[in-house]
Design a protein around this motif. Sequence first.
Motif, PDB file in Angstrom:
ATOM      1  N   LEU A  31       0.829  -1.203   0.000  1.00  0.00           N
ATOM      2  CA  LEU A  31       0.000   0.000   0.000  1.00  0.00           C
ATOM      3  C   LEU A  31       0.866   1.257   0.000  1.00  0.00           C
ATOM      4  O   LEU A  31       0.552   2.228  -0.702  1.00  0.00           O
ATOM      5  CB  LEU A  31      -0.933  -0.010   1.211  1.00  0.00           C
ATOM      6  CG  LEU A  31      -2.019  -1.098   1.200  1.00  0.00           C
ATOM      7  CD1 LEU A  31      -2.828  -1.046   2.491  1.00  0.00           C
ATOM      8  CD2 LEU A  31      -2.950  -0.941  -0.007  1.00  0.00           C
ATOM      9  N   LEU A  41      -8.345  -1.862  -0.005  1.00  0.00           N
ATOM     10  CA  LEU A  41      -7.544  -0.701   0.383  1.00  0.00           C
ATOM     11  C   LEU A  41      -6.699  -0.103  -0.729  1.00  0.00           C
ATOM     12  O   LEU A  41      -6.326   1.073  -0.650  1.00  0.00           O
ATOM     13  CB  LEU A  41      -6.625  -1.072   1.554  1.00  0.00           C
ATOM     14  CG  LEU A  41      -7.333  -1.517   2.838  1.00  0.00           C
ATOM     15  CD1 LEU A  41      -6.314  -1.908   3.896  1.00  0.00           C
ATOM     16  CD2 LEU A  41      -8.254  -0.429   3.349  1.00  0.00           C
ATOM     17  N   HIS A  88      -7.854   3.198  -2.328  1.00  0.00           N
ATOM     18  CA  HIS A  88      -7.671   4.342  -1.435  1.00  0.00           C
ATOM     19  C   HIS A  88      -6.202   4.765  -1.396  1.00  0.00           C
ATOM     20  O   HIS A  88      -5.900   5.963  -1.365  1.00  0.00           O
ATOM     21  CB  HIS A  88      -8.166   3.990  -0.032  1.00  0.00           C
ATOM     22  CG  HIS A  88      -9.613   3.615   0.030  1.00  0.00           C
ATOM     23  ND1 HIS A  88     -10.625   4.513  -0.207  1.00  0.00           N
ATOM     24  CD2 HIS A  88     -10.207   2.418   0.272  1.00  0.00           C
ATOM     25  CE1 HIS A  88     -11.801   3.902  -0.088  1.00  0.00           C
ATOM     26  NE2 HIS A  88     -11.565   2.626   0.200  1.00  0.00           N
TER      27      HIS A  88
END
Length: 248
Positions: free
Chosen positions: A119, A236, A239
């Motif tokens: 991420l 996720l 985002h």
Amino acid sequence: MKIDNVQLANELRAFFRASLVDRVKERPVESPSQRRRRRIVVSISFVLGATALGAALNVEPGQSLFYIATLGVAVIWAVGAFASGPLSRGRSRTRQGKRNGLAMLQGFILGGSLLAVFLLGAMVVGQVSALRGPVDDLFEHVLFGNIAIVAAITAINGVCEELFFRGAVYAAMPRRWEIVGSALIYTLSTALTGVPLLSFAALCLGLLTGAQRRVTGGVLGPIVSHLTWSLGMLFLLPHALSIGDVLW
């Protein structure tokens, strides 16, 4: 109780040794005929599965055929895994040295750690259009589909991939190539998707779960790591990419 930096470092070191380094038990020795059978089944299943995966991810977003095709890929991996020979659930070693764990907590922590790295990396790599484009195309299946169904299919495929690649493929590899070889074959299975970052993710995930497979002697820990990472990325990653767009 207050934990200082030395204690924390020792705890982390003990965790990673228990989850990724020290074997709980040695890999079982299979007869030449068992090994030959695994390799034949693995070879056939790999060709079918990789071809089906490439076709599934090239289905136009929003079509119900995508769900059927991806479930078909999962069936190929699962059938190939169980047809190749026996599979083990595996056991984990605790930080205290006991060998009675199930590797589920270890899998969750390791999968979550890999998720966090990806991420953070996505915030930067997502700004490279050549890499970002195929990822956006892949996530159109989520935008135009039912997120609950996509999540369920993601979970099913994650389980079946680990059964095949960390179960059957790993067991079919020579001992010195068991981790790297199974990870490379897993990476190769994504080549027909045309998504470079997916292949890179497969390599990283394959090396991590391969190390778990080596330590635990089974597929349960790798399955938990895979599900933690893949479902986390599903929910996720968009985002993280949006945050990266704002920051950069």
